[in-house]
Design an enzyme around this catalytic site. Structure first.
Site, mmCIF file in Angstrom:
data_model
loop_
_atom_site.group_PDB
_atom_site.id
_atom_site.type_symbol
_atom_site.label_atom_id
_atom_site.label_comp_id
_atom_site.label_asym_id
_atom_site.label_seq_id
_atom_site.Cartn_x
_atom_site.Cartn_y
_atom_site.Cartn_z
ATOM 1 N N TRP A 247 0.850 -1.194 0.000
ATOM 2 C CA TRP A 247 0.000 0.000 0.000
ATOM 3 C C TRP A 247 0.884 1.242 0.000
ATOM 4 O O TRP A 247 1.874 1.301 0.740
ATOM 5 C CB TRP A 247 -0.898 -0.022 1.243
ATOM 6 C CG TRP A 247 -1.996 0.985 1.201
ATOM 7 C CD1 TRP A 247 -1.928 2.286 1.596
ATOM 8 C CD2 TRP A 247 -3.325 0.778 0.721
ATOM 9 N NE1 TRP A 247 -3.137 2.912 1.400
ATOM 10 C CE2 TRP A 247 -4.015 2.007 0.867
ATOM 11 C CE3 TRP A 247 -4.001 -0.326 0.195
ATOM 12 C CZ2 TRP A 247 -5.345 2.165 0.499
ATOM 13 C CZ3 TRP A 247 -5.321 -0.174 -0.173
ATOM 14 C CH2 TRP A 247 -5.987 1.057 -0.019
ATOM 15 N N HIS B 140 0.086 -5.953 6.467
ATOM 16 C CA HIS B 140 -0.896 -6.060 5.379
ATOM 17 C C HIS B 140 -0.220 -6.449 4.060
ATOM 18 O O HIS B 140 -0.612 -6.000 2.991
ATOM 19 C CB HIS B 140 -1.657 -4.737 5.236
ATOM 20 C CG HIS B 140 -2.436 -4.393 6.461
ATOM 21 N ND1 HIS B 140 -3.765 -4.710 6.619
ATOM 22 C CD2 HIS B 140 -2.054 -3.802 7.616
ATOM 23 C CE1 HIS B 140 -4.171 -4.316 7.819
ATOM 24 N NE2 HIS B 140 -3.144 -3.768 8.438
ATOM 25 N N HIS C 112 -3.566 -11.282 3.082
ATOM 26 C CA HIS C 112 -3.551 -11.026 4.518
ATOM 27 C C HIS C 112 -4.959 -10.968 5.107
ATOM 28 O O HIS C 112 -5.940 -10.731 4.408
ATOM 29 C CB HIS C 112 -2.809 -9.711 4.818
ATOM 30 C CG HIS C 112 -3.487 -8.505 4.264
ATOM 31 N ND1 HIS C 112 -3.321 -8.082 2.958
ATOM 32 C CD2 HIS C 112 -4.359 -7.621 4.831
ATOM 33 C CE1 HIS C 112 -4.050 -6.994 2.750
ATOM 34 N NE2 HIS C 112 -4.683 -6.700 3.877
ATOM 35 N N ASP D 211 -7.334 -9.061 7.825
ATOM 36 C CA ASP D 211 -7.525 -7.875 8.666
ATOM 37 C C ASP D 211 -8.182 -8.283 9.979
ATOM 38 O O ASP D 211 -9.174 -9.026 9.982
ATOM 39 C CB ASP D 211 -8.469 -6.870 7.978
ATOM 40 C CG ASP D 211 -7.792 -6.058 6.901
ATOM 41 O OD1 ASP D 211 -6.564 -6.145 6.755
ATOM 42 O OD2 ASP D 211 -8.513 -5.335 6.184
ATOM 43 N N HIS E 294 -7.938 -3.087 12.942
ATOM 44 C CA HIS E 294 -7.314 -2.337 11.845
ATOM 45 C C HIS E 294 -8.149 -1.117 11.450
ATOM 46 O O HIS E 294 -7.605 -0.075 11.100
ATOM 47 C CB HIS E 294 -7.132 -3.263 10.634
ATOM 48 C CG HIS E 294 -6.693 -2.585 9.378
ATOM 49 N ND1 HIS E 294 -5.631 -1.708 9.325
ATOM 50 C CD2 HIS E 294 -7.178 -2.649 8.101
ATOM 51 C CE1 HIS E 294 -5.477 -1.277 8.090
ATOM 52 N NE2 HIS E 294 -6.404 -1.810 7.330
ATOM 53 N N HIS F 287 -15.078 -1.317 5.052
ATOM 54 C CA HIS F 287 -14.482 -1.940 6.236
ATOM 55 C C HIS F 287 -15.411 -1.822 7.446
ATOM 56 O O HIS F 287 -15.599 -2.790 8.199
ATOM 57 C CB HIS F 287 -13.149 -1.269 6.568
ATOM 58 C CG HIS F 287 -11.998 -1.714 5.728
ATOM 59 N ND1 HIS F 287 -11.684 -1.127 4.532
ATOM 60 C CD2 HIS F 287 -11.070 -2.689 5.919
ATOM 61 C CE1 HIS F 287 -10.606 -1.709 4.025
ATOM 62 N NE2 HIS F 287 -10.211 -2.664 4.834
ATOM 63 N N GLU G 267 -7.841 -10.109 2.276
ATOM 64 C CA GLU G 267 -7.579 -9.324 1.068
ATOM 65 C C GLU G 267 -6.344 -9.853 0.344
ATOM 66 O O GLU G 267 -5.494 -10.508 0.942
ATOM 67 C CB GLU G 267 -7.381 -7.848 1.444
ATOM 68 C CG GLU G 267 -8.632 -7.225 2.058
ATOM 69 C CD GLU G 267 -8.394 -5.891 2.729
ATOM 70 O OE1 GLU G 267 -9.323 -5.072 2.751
ATOM 71 O OE2 GLU G 267 -7.279 -5.661 3.259
#
Length: 201
Positions: free
Chosen positions: A15, A45, A49, A51, A55, A155, A167
């Protein structure tokens, strides 16, 4: 058995602004050391991964709160290519048959660059998944919200409905249908997420 985990390698995209992934040798037999040892540096992440609710919700459960029962069991893989967003009308068109659903949106199994645009999930769709008894949602995208989102409505809808999120799956070689899913995160106490090994059989 099908491995649906992204391959991790030096320079794997993360990211924007997150911690780069590195695997650095710190001792080498070839240089006279008794063993080979490496140092791992990464975001939680990375690649494929899981979450934890913490998070995206300050008082959400941390990684140890996620039950293994949600991560292992019958699962359905759905072809969602062509959907700019997963919305309730699209989900109404499906026959959902499992507590764990994975959506293939057409993301490649290896990213040369971090995706800037990808299929996100609308809150009404999350509410519908909850009505159908879904406990775990998986996607080949890096997030359930758009890259530029700050309020993270997707989310937060998953948090509100008690659905866990995986994800970054690698689903390019998987046919739509029903499988058994096994998703195993590292046992990181107090973490907001963890890379996982995800397998279908």
């Amino acid at each position: 058995m099908i491995d649906i985990t992204r391959r991790l390698y030096e320079g794997h995209p993360v990211w924007p602004g997150d911690t780069p992934f590195t695997l650095e040798p710190v001792s080498k037999i070839a240089e006279g050391d008794s063993v080979n040892v490496s140092k791992l540096t990464t975001t939680t992440h990375l690649g494929t991964h899981l979450d934890a609710p913490y998070h995206y919700v300050e008082d959400g459960g941390k990684l140890e709160s996620v039950p293994l029962s949600a991560l292992i069991g019958p699962c359905q893989v759905i072809d969602a290519r062509g959907q700019q967003a997963l919305d309730a009308p699209f989900l109404h068109s499906l026959e959902l048959r499992a507590e764990r659903v994975l959506f293939y949106t057409g993301q490649p199994d290896e990213w040369r660059d971090f995706p800037r645009e990808f299929t996100h999930v609308l809150p009404a769709a999350v509410d519908y998944l909850a009505e159908r008894g879904v406990r775990l949602f998986g996607t080949d995208c890096p997030s359930v919200d758009p890259l530029t989102s700050k309020d993270l409505p997707g989310h937060k809808a998953f948090a509100r409905n008690g659905i866990y999120i995986v994800e970054g799956l690698a689903l390019g070689a998987v046919r739509p249908g029903e499988y058994e899913l096994i998703v195993l995160p590292l046992r990181l106490e107090g973490a907001d997420a963890s890379p996982v090994r995800a397998i279908l059989r």
